[in-house]
Write a protein that holds these residues in place. Structure first.
Motif, PDB file in Angstrom:
ATOM      1  N   VAL A 301      38.383  44.418  45.381  1.00  0.00           N
ATOM      2  CA  VAL A 301      37.426  43.408  44.915  1.00  0.00           C
ATOM      3  C   VAL A 301      36.094  43.621  45.626  1.00  0.00           C
ATOM      4  O   VAL A 301      36.030  43.589  46.858  1.00  0.00           O
ATOM      5  N   ALA A 302      35.055  43.838  44.848  1.00  0.00           N
ATOM      6  CA  ALA A 302      33.731  44.082  45.421  1.00  0.00           C
ATOM      7  C   ALA A 302      32.852  42.833  45.425  1.00  0.00           C
ATOM      8  O   ALA A 302      31.837  42.799  46.106  1.00  0.00           O
ATOM      9  N   ALA A 303      33.233  41.825  44.670  1.00  0.00           N
ATOM     10  CA  ALA A 303      32.410  40.613  44.554  1.00  0.00           C
ATOM     11  C   ALA A 303      33.144  39.414  45.161  1.00  0.00           C
ATOM     12  O   ALA A 303      34.132  39.566  45.880  1.00  0.00           O
ATOM     13  N   SER A 304      32.677  38.229  44.840  1.00  0.00           N
ATOM     14  CA  SER A 304      33.273  36.998  45.345  1.00  0.00           C
ATOM     15  C   SER A 304      34.721  36.860  44.890  1.00  0.00           C
ATOM     16  O   SER A 304      35.107  37.321  43.809  1.00  0.00           O
ATOM     17  N   LEU A 305      35.508  36.185  45.714  1.00  0.00           N
ATOM     18  CA  LEU A 305      36.921  35.971  45.395  1.00  0.00           C
ATOM     19  C   LEU A 305      37.163  34.716  44.558  1.00  0.00           C
ATOM     20  O   LEU A 305      38.292  34.476  44.127  1.00  0.00           O
ATOM     21  N   ASP A 306      36.136  33.910  44.320  1.00  0.00           N
ATOM     22  CA  ASP A 306      36.338  32.609  43.682  1.00  0.00           C
ATOM     23  C   ASP A 306      37.019  32.731  42.319  1.00  0.00           C
ATOM     24  O   ASP A 306      38.000  32.035  42.027  1.00  0.00           O
ATOM     25  N   ALA A 307      36.483  33.599  41.468  1.00  0.00           N
ATOM     26  CA  ALA A 307      37.034  33.722  40.118  1.00  0.00           C
ATOM     27  C   ALA A 307      38.450  34.292  40.158  1.00  0.00           C
ATOM     28  O   ALA A 307      39.320  33.866  39.384  1.00  0.00           O
ATOM     29  N   LEU A 308      38.696  35.232  41.060  1.00  0.00           N
ATOM     30  CA  LEU A 308      40.037  35.792  41.187  1.00  0.00           C
ATOM     31  C   LEU A 308      41.012  34.724  41.679  1.00  0.00           C
ATOM     32  O   LEU A 308      42.122  34.596  41.151  1.00  0.00           O
ATOM     33  N   ARG A 309      40.604  33.960  42.658  1.00  0.00           N
ATOM     34  CA  ARG A 309      41.463  32.891  43.183  1.00  0.00           C
ATOM     35  C   ARG A 309      41.838  31.910  42.081  1.00  0.00           C
ATOM     36  O   ARG A 309      43.012  31.549  41.923  1.00  0.00           O
ATOM     37  N   ASP A 310      40.848  31.483  41.306  1.00  0.00           N
ATOM     38  CA  ASP A 310      41.099  30.518  40.238  1.00  0.00           C
ATOM     39  C   ASP A 310      41.984  31.126  39.149  1.00  0.00           C
ATOM     40  O   ASP A 310      42.880  30.466  38.612  1.00  0.00           O
ATOM     41  N   GLY A 311      41.729  32.387  38.806  1.00  0.00           N
ATOM     42  CA  GLY A 311      42.520  33.046  37.775  1.00  0.00           C
ATOM     43  C   GLY A 311      43.963  33.224  38.176  1.00  0.00           C
ATOM     44  O   GLY A 311      44.879  33.028  37.365  1.00  0.00           O
ATOM     45  N   LEU A 312      44.193  33.588  39.426  1.00  0.00           N
ATOM     46  CA  LEU A 312      45.567  33.730  39.916  1.00  0.00           C
ATOM     47  C   LEU A 312      46.284  32.384  39.889  1.00  0.00           C
ATOM     48  O   LEU A 312      47.465  32.307  39.547  1.00  0.00           O
ATOM     49  N   ALA A 313      45.570  31.331  40.263  1.00  0.00           N
ATOM     50  CA  ALA A 313      46.171  29.995  40.249  1.00  0.00           C
ATOM     51  C   ALA A 313      46.587  29.598  38.833  1.00  0.00           C
ATOM     52  O   ALA A 313      47.681  29.068  38.621  1.00  0.00           O
ATOM     53  N   ARG A 314      45.725  29.858  37.863  1.00  0.00           N
ATOM     54  CA  ARG A 314      46.053  29.526  36.476  1.00  0.00           C
ATOM     55  C   ARG A 314      47.256  30.327  35.982  1.00  0.00           C
ATOM     56  O   ARG A 314      48.067  29.827  35.196  1.00  0.00           O
ATOM     57  N   ALA A 315      47.375  31.560  36.462  1.00  0.00           N
ATOM     58  CA  ALA A 315      48.480  32.416  36.032  1.00  0.00           C
ATOM     59  C   ALA A 315      49.760  32.162  36.822  1.00  0.00           C
ATOM     60  O   ALA A 315      50.804  32.765  36.526  1.00  0.00           O
ATOM     61  N   GLY A 316      49.696  31.295  37.829  1.00  0.00           N
ATOM     62  CA  GLY A 316      50.868  31.027  38.655  1.00  0.00           C
ATOM     63  C   GLY A 316      51.206  32.168  39.585  1.00  0.00           C
ATOM     64  O   GLY A 316      52.363  32.341  39.998  1.00  0.00           O
TER      65      GLY A 316
END
Length: 357
Positions: A301-316
């Motif tokens: 990951v080269a950018a912020s983790l915010d979107a990845l964190r939220d996406g992982l949460a939505r995917a369980g």
């Protein structure tokens, strides 16, 4: 000031002397070490204590570089089948166990947990604890060694580990199988897993739209298996030469393909690979490689983790950040901890000297 113990007894003394303690091996998974407390450098606690090639076991100090172990095993035609991660970067045995990271060989042979026989550790009271044994057949009591795999230094400080090993395959061969889309990759991955081919390793590299399948067997068997796989997908299978094969699996073990400064491990399954890849494709500066037959995704990951964190949460799904800035969250997505972790934390570290769970 960081301490550098050279014996298990010195580690125990350091734990008793400080309110909070954390440890570092070679720093190959640096984010896991960040936090408060006295830092103990484990590089002084190194060396092979015992190696019985005829028994296929070895015991070594926790600060011993994995590469040093691999070289000693290779002299006897043996190896660690789970392909420990980041060995080339200097990863230590203790750090590898604490992180719980297994490489591509996990697909066929099982992960680090399946090869760890025994440990010596220092608990939160500064007491030396030994559990497990130095023989393969040992089923006495609670299996604390396996519990320490992936414990992230939260339960105790490993000072010695004992592993079983396997004979090294006489030859290997790696095939590149086209996988034009994630759905096709999953379909072909499942076909390989259910086949009689018994692949040693199986990775999916979305960037290259390809699966990489490694076989290990005598030469004549490799020829037959490779021909059968090529017939399964005519025109879509290529055999790697020796140099390309080495580069392929070195890239998998060392994450040399990763461009981002942040690195994340995400446990996954083949049925969820396509959804995770869709998430990754939608994020700037994010890339994934799926290993161990789709059991784990390694993310750069080269950018912020915010979107990845939220996406992982939505995917369980849950991600563990093991390389990145100290102020980034360690855990991403949906996290749950079994109750036994809190019970074991209370038993091994009642005063909270080690990092919190």
């Amino acid at each position: 000031m960081a301490g550098r113990p050279t014996s298990a007894e010195e580690v125990a003394e350091a734990v008793r002397a400080h309110r909070q303690v954390r440890v570092r091996g070679a720093g190959t998974k640096g984010r896991l070490v960040d936090g408060p407390g006295e830092l103990l450098e484990m590089s002084g606690l190194r060396g092979i204590e015992e190696y019985e090639a005829s028994e296929y076991t070895f015991t070594a100090r926790a600060g011993t570089p994995v590469r040093e172990i691999e070289e000693a095993l290779a002299e006897k035609g043996q190896y660690l089948p789970f392909d420990p991660m980041f060995a080339g970067a200097g990863a230590t045995l203790g750090g590898s166990v604490a992180a719980g990271f297994s490489g591509p060989g996990r697909f066929r042979y099982g992960g680090m947990r399946d090869f760890l026989l025994g440990v010596q550790l220092v608990d939160g009271r500064g007491t030396l604890v030994r559990s497990g044994g130095k023989v393969v057949k040992n089923a006495a009591g609670f299996d604390l060694p396996k519990f320490m795999v992936g414990s992230l230094g939260r339960m105790g400080i490993l000072t010695e580990v004992c592993f079983k090993v396997f004979p090294r395959p006489r030859r290997t061969r790696t095939l590149r199988i086209a996988a034009p889309a994630p759905a096709a990759a999953v379909e072909r991955l499942v076909r390989v897993a259910a086949s009689r081919w018994e692949a040693d390793a199986l990775d999916y590299v979305p960037r290259e739209a390809a699966l990489y399948l490694r076989l290990g067997a005598p030469g004549e068997a490799l020829d037959s298996l490779a021909a059968e796989i090529e017939a399964e997908w005519p025109g879509e299978v290529a055999v790697l030469d020796d140099e390309a094969e080495r580069a392929c699996w070195l890239s998998s073990r060392e994450m040399t393909w990763a461009n981002g400064g942040r690195r994340v491990k995400v446990p996954v399954s083949p049925s969820r690979m396509a959804a995770l890849q869709e998430l990754v494709d939608g994020l700037d500066g994010c890339e994934a490689r799926f290993a161990s037959g789709g059991a784990v995704a390694w993310l750069s990951v080269a950018a912020s983790l915010d979107a990845l964190r939220d996406g992982l949460a939505r995917a369980g799904l849950i991600g563990l950040l093991f390389a990145g800035p100290a102020d980034d969250p360690l855990w991403l997505g949906k996290r749950s901890e079994p109750a036994i972790l809190a019970d074991m934390k209370q038993a091994l570290d009642p005063d909270g000297r080690f990092p919190a769970i």
